[in-house]
Design an enzyme around this catalytic site. Structure first.
Site, PDB file in Angstrom:
ATOM      1  N   SER A   8      35.516  37.742  36.891  1.00  0.00           N
ATOM      2  CA  SER A   8      35.529  37.027  35.612  1.00  0.00           C
ATOM      3  C   SER A   8      36.325  35.741  35.752  1.00  0.00           C
ATOM      4  O   SER A   8      37.151  35.610  36.660  1.00  0.00           O
ATOM      5  CB  SER A   8      36.162  37.912  34.525  1.00  0.00           C
ATOM      6  OG  SER A   8      36.405  37.135  33.369  1.00  0.00           O
ATOM      7  N   HIS A   9      36.107  34.801  34.858  1.00  0.00           N
ATOM      8  CA  HIS A   9      36.924  33.589  34.822  1.00  0.00           C
ATOM      9  C   HIS A   9      38.383  33.910  34.517  1.00  0.00           C
ATOM     10  O   HIS A   9      39.268  33.124  34.801  1.00  0.00           O
ATOM     11  CB  HIS A   9      36.400  32.623  33.759  1.00  0.00           C
ATOM     12  CG  HIS A   9      35.252  31.790  34.234  1.00  0.00           C
ATOM     13  ND1 HIS A   9      34.057  32.331  34.636  1.00  0.00           N
ATOM     14  CD2 HIS A   9      35.124  30.447  34.373  1.00  0.00           C
ATOM     15  CE1 HIS A   9      33.244  31.358  35.006  1.00  0.00           C
ATOM     16  NE2 HIS A   9      33.864  30.200  34.861  1.00  0.00           N
ATOM     17  N   SER A  10      38.612  35.052  33.886  1.00  0.00           N
ATOM     18  CA  SER A  10      39.972  35.446  33.531  1.00  0.00           C
ATOM     19  C   SER A  10      40.349  36.706  34.296  1.00  0.00           C
ATOM     20  O   SER A  10      39.629  37.711  34.250  1.00  0.00           O
ATOM     21  CB  SER A  10      40.040  35.703  32.018  1.00  0.00           C
ATOM     22  OG  SER A  10      41.077  36.616  31.726  1.00  0.00           O
ATOM     23  N   GLY A  43      39.012  30.438  35.643  1.00  0.00           N
ATOM     24  CA  GLY A  43      38.025  29.967  36.608  1.00  0.00           C
ATOM     25  C   GLY A  43      37.772  31.053  37.637  1.00  0.00           C
ATOM     26  O   GLY A  43      38.220  32.192  37.460  1.00  0.00           O
ATOM     27  N   ASP A  66      30.730  37.193  35.198  1.00  0.00           N
ATOM     28  CA  ASP A  66      30.570  36.720  33.818  1.00  0.00           C
ATOM     29  C   ASP A  66      29.663  35.486  33.751  1.00  0.00           C
ATOM     30  O   ASP A  66      28.448  35.642  33.696  1.00  0.00           O
ATOM     31  CB  ASP A  66      31.900  36.610  33.053  1.00  0.00           C
ATOM     32  CG  ASP A  66      32.907  35.613  33.616  1.00  0.00           C
ATOM     33  OD1 ASP A  66      32.591  34.919  34.595  1.00  0.00           O
ATOM     34  OD2 ASP A  66      34.020  35.522  33.055  1.00  0.00           O
TER      35      ASP A  66
END
Lengths: 126, 236
Positions: A8-10, A43, A66
Site C-alpha cells: 500500500s502507499h501507506s 508512496g 492498492d
C-alpha cells in the site's frame, strides 16, 4: 505454502489490512505488509517491496496492491524476485481477506489464491 | 569521442538535469498538487540527486553504464509512478548505448524508452501523462535524424520544441491514467507534471549537448505536437 504480500502507499494501511485479514480466517497464512516511499512518506518503493519478498518464508507469493504506482513498483520488484510471484487484480482489502482464507487452505495453489483475491472485485456491499 | 569522454559527457548531462530538477522542485510539486499527490518534485529531486552522486562515483564507466546507473537509481530512490516509469524505461533502453553514443544509438534509445514507458504505464497520447511529451519528442527526433538528415543537436532542439507543445497539449485534457484520473473533469485545465518534468529533462539534455558540441539551436516551427499516425497505426 502460498503467502501474501500487501503493498500500500501507506505502511499503516498495509499493516492494518494484514491484521484484518489475519483475524478474518487467514490466521495460518503468511501475510507480510509493506508500504511507504523511500523517505517513509506516502508512496511505494521498489527496494522495500524486493526486500519484503525475499524475506518471506513462502516460495509462492500473491501480491495485493492498492493504487497505480504501487502496481508499477510491485511489477518491477516481481521481475527481480527469485520466487514465484503474481500480482492479483483485486481491491486490496477485500482481496487480501479472500486470499488469506484461501491461503490457509492446505490445498491452496498460487492460482487458487490469486483467483480468490480477484473474486473480490465483484463483491457488492449494498 | 573516446569511451571516457563520452561517459564524462553523459555524467555532465545528468548533473545538469539534477540541478534543473532541484531548481524546479516546488514548481513540479505545485503542478502535482493540482491533480496528483504533490510529491513529483520531491520524488524526482531525491532520485536525480542520488543518480548524479552514483554516476560521479562510478569507476571508469562507459556511457551505457552511466545511463543504466541513472535508471537503476531512479527506480530505487524515486518511489511513486515516476520511479518505474522514468527509471525502468531508462534502465531498459540503456542497452542501446552498448556501442557508444551516436546519432543512430540515440534514436534507438529514444524509441526503446518510449516503448518501455508505454508498456509500463499502459498510457497513450491523449491520456494526459508524460507520454504526451515523450511521444512527439521521440517521433520528431527520429524523423529529424533519419529523414531530414539533421545533425543530432539540431534534431534534439526540434524534439524539445515538440515536447514543449506536447506539454501544452496536456492542459485541456481530462486525465485517464494515473492519480489524476480519479479527479475526472477536475483534471481539465491543469498541466501534467510528468510531461513537464520530461520537458525539463529534455531541455537540459539539449543544453548539455549544445555546450558539448558548441552548436546553436536551429528550430523552426514545423515539428508536430503529436505523431502523424495514432500509435496503433490506424492514421488520423
Amino acid at each position: 505454502m502460498v503467502s501474501l504480500l500487501v503493498v500500500s502507499h501507506s505502511a499503516d494501511a498495509a499493516r492494518g489490512i494484514r491484521d484484518i485479514a489475519g483475524e478474518m480466517g487467514g490466521a495460518d497464512a503468511e501475510i507480510v505488509a509493506v508500504g511507504g516511499d523511500p523517505d517513509g512518506g506516502i508512496g511505494t518503493s521498489v527496494p522495500a517491496i524486493q526486500e519484503a519478498l525475499s524475506g518471506m518464508d513462502g516460495d509462492e507469493v500473491v501480491v495485493l496492491v492498492d493504487l497505480g504506482s504501487a502496481v508499477m513498483n510491485a511489477e518491477m520488484a516481481v521481475e527481480t524476485a527469485d520466487k514465484e510471484v503474481v500480482i492479483a487484480d483485486a481491491p486490496v482489502l477485500e482481496g487480501t481477506l479472500n486470499a488469506a482464507v484461501e491461503a490457509a487452505n492446505p490445498k491452496a495453489s498460487l492460482e487458487s489464491v490469486r483467483e480468490s483475491a480477484e473474486e473480490a472485485r465483484d463483491v457488492s456491499k449494498l | 569521442m573516446t569511451e571516457t569522454a563520452e561517459a564524462e559527457a553523459v555524467i555532465a548531462a545528468v548533473e545538469r538535469v539534477a540541478d534543473r530538477i532541484e531548481a524546479e522542485k516546488s514548481h513540479l510539486t505545485d503542478l502535482d498538487s493540482a491533480i496528483g499527490d504533490a510529491d513529483h518534485g520531491a520524488n524526482l529531486h531525491r532520485g536525480f540527486q542520488a543518480a548524479a552522486e552514483k554516476v560521479r562515483d562510478l569507476e571508469d564507466p562507459d556511457a551505457q553504464e552511466v545511463v543504466k546507473t541513472v535508471g537503476v537509481t531512479l527506480v530505487s530512490e524515486v518511489g511513486g509512478a515516476a520511479g518505474p516509469l522514468y527509471g525502468g524505461s531508462i534502465m531498459s533502453a540503456s542497452s542501446e548505448f552498448a556501442e557508444g553514443v551516436t546519432a543512430a544509438t540515440t534514436v534507438a534509445f529514444a524509441e526503446a524508452y518510449l516503448e518501455k514507458l508505454q508498456d509500463r504505464g499502459d498510457a497513450r497520447v491523449g491520456d494526459k501523462t508524460m507520454v504526451d511529451a515523450v511521444t512527439p519528442a521521440v517521433h520528431t527526433y527520429k524523423k529529424s535524424i533519419e529523414q531530414d538528415d539533421l545533425p543530432p543537436v539540431a534534431a534534439l532542439a526540434k524534439a524539445v520544441d515538440a515536447a514543449r507543445r506536447g506539454v501544452e497539449f496536456t492542459v485541456p485534457l481530462r486525465a485517464s491514467k494515473g492519480r489524476a484520473s480519479y479527479l475526472g473533469w477536475r483534471s481539465v485545465g491543469h498541466q501534467d507534471p510528468g510531461a513537464t518534468s520530461t520537458l525539463m529533462i529534455l531541455e537540459e539534455l539539449l543544453a548539455a549537448a549544445e555546450e558539448r558540441f558548441d552548436a546553436e539551436p536551429d528550430v523552426d516551427a514545423v515539428s508536430p505536437t503529436v505523431p502523424d499516425e495514432t500509435p496503433d497505426g490506424e492514421g488520423n
